[in-house]
Write an enzyme that holds these catalytic residues in place. Structure first.
Site, mmCIF file in Angstrom:
data_model
loop_
_atom_site.group_PDB
_atom_site.id
_atom_site.type_symbol
_atom_site.label_atom_id
_atom_site.label_comp_id
_atom_site.label_asym_id
_atom_site.label_seq_id
_atom_site.Cartn_x
_atom_site.Cartn_y
_atom_site.Cartn_z
ATOM 1 C CD GLU A 6 -2.466 1.658 2.525
ATOM 2 O OE1 GLU A 6 -2.419 0.856 3.463
ATOM 3 O OE2 GLU A 6 -3.108 2.719 2.569
ATOM 4 C CG ASP A 12 7.423 8.329 14.769
ATOM 5 O OD1 ASP A 12 8.378 9.113 14.582
ATOM 6 O OD2 ASP A 12 6.242 8.707 14.828
ATOM 7 C CG ASP A 31 7.260 13.403 17.279
ATOM 8 O OD1 ASP A 31 7.815 14.496 17.507
ATOM 9 O OD2 ASP A 31 6.248 13.275 16.575
#
Lengths: 544, 509
Positions: free
Chosen positions: A44, A109, A111
């Site tokens: 995808e 991830d 952050d």
């Protein structure tokens, strides 16, 4: 106003996707050698188009088809999703429950927003060279756990002089920030270290008694990417890891998480004996940065208010005496020495008055510096993550620009701009840069000076106008080989550009080159490993 | 009883003669569904017995330390009473093994229907298996491991002594001497998820080094993977089972008897106005929601976890979609988010949670179990269960500021210490509503809200409920101080009452 208002994107993006985006290696990466049939076709992709229009479940028959589509619709942002059981663009044609995500890279991830409670310099999406150290630490801690440190690398004394000192970067005597990164490990050194087997004594920091430098997860292929604004992403691409279940992904994140608790928890790190090797090793990584970053840079013991925050993490019986002593000390460094001394006393074996060993000094170091991963991004196989080389369209409002920027535009202070010492951050439109491991990341002392739109455009345009491919190519190669991670493009004067597809690829003439080079090396190494594996298998069959 | 397809029917023909072969061990992973025919009566009684058993497992898990002696004795006596295999004894507990097998599969059908149900069922079945596996003798354990293809190779003595320091530092509760004695197994991470997650074993190069005494974690891990996959599959094929009119009401009733309402049906939609919310948050919100509401009002923002937990709660207490959009928008635009950004970034997910976007799932409010067990809060998060996820010191301050009397605070903190978070919340309810015994066991924030509203609105509704739900108020007089040991009994009685209702239902049939 700044030239990179989102309004300017429609003009820049076609150039980017036609001339700069590394379609070749990108397709080779996501094809994974074609070992699994239709792997690329089942993947995808999601695009963000103009006006925040978001299209999910895009899929393509081949990298070339993807390339054409990117050049047709020029998305503002590309996200990569999972490899599904059916082609994502046909998901409506299969039974609802049958369309399931099967595989994806394991992603992490990190952050900067998640560090707000321990940063004094910035908050939320802002970053500066001070707090960027947090990302350097994060990458080194996680990377150590993923692939380990090369044995030879860790054993070498940390004495290399700093290249390219940066006045904005606060680095104390303990800051080993760049040195290691400057050496690129020869390919295969890690393997050598592993086959060598016997752990040799290695000079280790005070807190970790002779721990063999080792990886925990034994991963081989991972890609670190600057996320474009305020953090980093890691893509772990090993064949086995891509098949991991959500539970296993979540477990990996939990294994790699030491800072726990939300707004209602003050003490977020708790260490008890026995101390797991992962914690010891992480502490020894963090320790190298702690003084320069936290004590000098953030000055966490500088004022009564700030040291109260730290003392809240110390057991009560030690807290009060320290609170009395702290004002007598000169600065954060001295206060830290005092605190650390007290804690080490509790851990001395058989020492007088030894009660329970207390690791508050480690806990403080970790609470202030240890990477904070977002578990939700890693856990879901179907979770989307911004693709490497996707541009970062910063949404309107805060587009200030650096004064000395190649474009020569006047600095404009935008809403939420960080301190003046981080001009590069204010570039409104960035490519996400890449490094394998922490090499480039730790090499660049300040926050990532990601090439910005103008700095790619310029050389790209000139290059194509001159059409002197051969001549300039060698020169550009030089740039990419020495692997300069700071981005040097943008000295050549600008010129209008024709929209044509050039050979050789234009990115080689831009500041994007080193990043693409790192990316290519990453892809090549995966391909090499795949060939080796195939060879090994056919050998095995031959034996029988 | 036929569970599935024609293939199963074929098999049945072959196996009918010697079914004993099916159960070589008292323990099993329930890999093959039963293929024999059973009567509806047996179907029902098996189902009820297993449900009773799982209820006991749940209650014991709440009130005792798993694996402690009381826990074991109580569970064993229950297994005996309900005629399930309780020890790995001789060969002649065929009936018990059969009952174990069939009843497990019946409840699978009943408990595969929603995430909440699956979570509950999985948890109890895991606890049950853990107990039963640990009761096995070493020999039987080894046999069982082989039977389910989980035999691992032990690492060599050389390697062990090389890694000794790290094994010792990585494995809580194992001193150097124990490390030397124990066998260690090199296991892939996927097989040792829980040990890996909790950093309870040494991890190197993608492998976990698991000591023999932790091998049960691997068995359970394997079991959970298999069972959760099976539950998902069962859920997918459920429509065909549900079309059987004999089973459908039965299965539904079985599952409802545990969780009670899931607060997804909004009978009270639109009964609350936005102006009331601040007052309600003080009077009738459980602590978790009060905390979220306050954080929202203070920061004009909540992170995703908080928006989900609080947003769905609000949906459950009756906010309409329009009200919810207004509520969140009003608050967010007072902070850093402007109206445009709200409409683009946040409105979608609110409509999504009301089932108006994406795959159009109508999400149900989170239960206590979900809040306590999953997605713990991280930096900047205010969601989660305050009793589970707060520092005791902060919790104490908070309770003080809410004017909870010191004795009550002590009791709450005691419960928290014993990891009885829901009981602590129950206590908080009692203290804030000035009742001695709430007479129900709390397992949902929306239940808290509904009960609180009912109490506060007082009068006739309350009376009616009292006469319905028994004489809890009377009882409470004799129970001056409620402590953790007496509460499980009270939740036991509720459970029994529910089950009795269930039996009544079945006998009516």
């Amino acid at each position: 106003m700044a030239p990179f208002e989102p309004a300017a994107l429609p003009e820049l993006l076609p150039v980017f996707y036609r001339r700069l985006f590394p379609h070749g290696p990108y397709g080779r990466w996501l094809g994974y050698g074609g070992v699994v049939k239709n792997y690329f076709q089942l993947r995808e992709f999601s695009f963000t188009l103009r006006d925040d229009i978001y299209v999910r479940f895009q899929s393509f028959g081949s990298p070339q088809e993807l390339e054409r589509e990117l050049q047709r619709i020029n998305p503002y942002k590309i996200d990569i999703g999972a490899v599904y059981s059916h082609r994502p663009n046909q998901h409506n044609t299969v039974h609802l429950g049958a369309f399931q995500p099967q595989e994806k890279e394991l992603v992490f991830d990190i952050d900067m927003t998640d560090y707000d409670d321990v940063r004094t310099c910035c908050s939320s999406a802002e970053i500066c060279s001070k707090c960027w150290t947090l990302m350097t630490i994060a990458v080194r801690v996680i990377d150590r756990a993923l692939v380990g440190e090369g044995l030879g690398d860790a054993a070498r004394p940390r004495s290399a002089p700093q290249q390219r000192p940066d006045p904005h970067h606060h680095r104390g005597k303990g800051g080993a920030g760049g040195e290691r990164g400057m050496r690129r490990r020869p390919a295969g050194s890690r393997r050598g270290a592993r086959l060598g087997g016997t752990p040799q004594p290695v000079p280790t920091p005070s807190c970790s008694p002779a721990v063999a430098p080792a990886e925990d997860l034994g991963v081989r292929h991972r890609l670190w990417v600057y996320s474009g604004r305020r953090g980093v992403h890691c893509w772990v691409c090993d064949d086995a890891v891509r098949k991991w279940s959500p539970a296993l992904r979540a477990a990996a994140v939990e294994y790699l998480t030491l800072v726990k608790g939300g707004a209602e928890t003050v003490k977020k790190v708790n260490i008890s004996e026995p101390v797991h090797p992962f914690i010891r090793r992480s502490v020894s990584v963090v320790e190298k940065y702690f003084e320069a970053y936290a004590l000098v840079g953030q000055d966490i013991l500088g004022t009564p208010e700030s040291w109260d925050k730290v003392l809240a993490l110390v057991p009560e019986d030690i807290r009060e005496p320290l609170r009395g002593e702290f004002p007598k000390k000169r600065d954060s460094v001295q206060r830290w020495e005092l605190l650390k001394g007290r804690m080490e006393r509790t851990r001395r074996p058989g020492g007088p008055g030894r009660g329970t060993a207390c690791y508050a000094d480690w806990e403080i170091m970790l609470q202030y510096c240890f990477p904070r991963l977002d578990i939700n991004v890693s856990k879901g196989v179907g979770h989307l993550l911004k693709s490497p080389f996707s541009v970062h369209p910063k949404t309107g409002g805060s587009g200030g620009l650096w004064g000395q920027h190649p474009t020569g535009h006047p600095p404009t202070a935008g809403r939420g701009t960080p301190g003046r010492d981080s001009p590069l951050l204010q570039v409104a439109f960035r490519c996400r840069w890449i490094c394998r491991g922490w090499t480039s990341l730790t090499r660049s002392p300040s926050p990532p000076s990601a090439p910005c739109a103008t700095s790619w455009m310029r050389p790209a345009t000139t290059g194509s106008r001159r059409r002197a491919g051969r001549r300039s190519r060698s020169g550009v190669h030089g740039v990419s080989e020495d692997g300069d991670g700071t981005g040097t493009g943008g000295v050549v004067p600008a010129a209008p550009l024709p929209l044509s597809s050039p050979t050789p690829p234009d990115y080689k003439k831009t500041s994007l080159a080193p990043y693409v080079r790192v990316f290519e090396q990453f892809v090549e190494e995966m391909e090499r490993a795949r060939r080796g594996e195939l060879l090994r298998r056919s050998d095995l069959q031959g034996d029988f | 009883m036929e569970f599935s397809s024609g293939r199963a029917r074929l098999k049945q023909g072959r196996l009918a003669g010697d079914r004993r072969e099916l159960y070589p061990h008292s323990l099993q992973f329930y890999l093959e569904p039963p293929t024999e025919s059973i009567s509806l009566v047996e179907f029902e009684s098996f189902a009820i017995d297993r449900l009773k058993l799982l209820k006991v497992v749940e209650n014991l898990g709440v009130s005792h330390v798993r694996g402690s002696d009381t826990y074991k004795t109580k569970l064993e006596s229950e297994l005996r009473k309900l005629k399930f295999p309780y020890k790995a004894l001789a060969e002649d507990d065929y009936e018990a093994r059969r009952k174990d097998h069939i009843s497990h599969f019946i409840l699978r059908l009943a408990y595969c229907q929603s995430e909440e149900l699956r979570r509950w069922f999985l948890q109890q079945e895991m606890d049950l298996l853990r107990y039963r596996f640990n009761e096995l003798t070493d020999g039987l354990r080894q046999k069982f491991l082989e039977h389910v293809n989980l035999s691992f190779e032990a690492i060599s003595e050389d390697l062990k002594s090389e890694l000794a320091n790290e094994l010792c530092a990585s494995t809580p509760g194992l001193g150097m001497i124990k490390v030397k004695e124990q066998m260690f197994y090199k296991v892939g991470l996927a097989d040792a998820v829980d040990l890996f997650r909790a950093r309870r074993v040494f991890i190197k190069d993608g492998f976990a080094y698991v000591p023999l005494k932790e091998i049960d974690a691997i068995v359970l891990n394997n079991y959970r993977t298999k069972l959760s996959k099976a539950l998902a599959l069962t859920a997918r094929s459920l429509p065909s089972v549900q079309s059987d009119e004999r089973l459908q009401p039965l299965l539904n009733h079985l599952s409802h008897s545990y969780v009670g309402p899931d607060y997804s049906v909004q009978k009270n939609t639109g009964k609350i106005s936005l102006e009331q919310i601040d007052a309600l948050s003080v009077k009738s919100y459980p602590l978790c929601m009060r905390q979220l509401h306050k954080a929202l009002r203070d920061n004009h923002h909540l992170r995703h976890g908080g928006r989900m937990q609080y947003g769905l709660f609000l949906k459950g207490i009756g906010l309409t979609l329009e009200q919810a959009l207004e509520f969140w928008k009003k608050e967010f635009i007072r902070g850093k988010v402007d109206a445009d950004k709200f409409d683009k970034g946040y409105a979608y997910s609110i409509r999504h949670s009301y089932g108006k976007e994406g795959k159009r799932t109508d999400y149900t409010p989170y239960s206590c179990m979900k809040i306590i067990m999953s997605n713990p809060p991280s930096q900047g998060d205010y969601h989660g269960c305050p009793f589970r996820h707060s520092d005791p010191e902060l919790l104490k301050q908070k309770l003080q500021s809410y004017k909870i009397p010191p004795s009550g605070i002590t009791q709450i903190l005691e419960l928290v210490k014993g990891m009885h978070y829901q009981l602590a919340c129950q206590k908080y309810f009692e203290l804030t509503h000035d009742v001695d015994d709430i007479g129900f066991s709390l397992n949902h924030p929306n239940q808290y809200f509904a009960e609180s509203q009912r109490l506060l609105s007082g009068g006739r509704e309350l009376k009616k409920e009292l006469s319905n739900s028994g004489n809890s108020q009377q009882k409470s007089n004799s129970q001056e101080s409620m402590n953790s040991s007496s509460t499980p009994t009270s939740s036991n009685t509720t459970a029994d009452a529910e089950l009795e209702g269930l039996e009544a239902y079945f006998t009516e049939d």
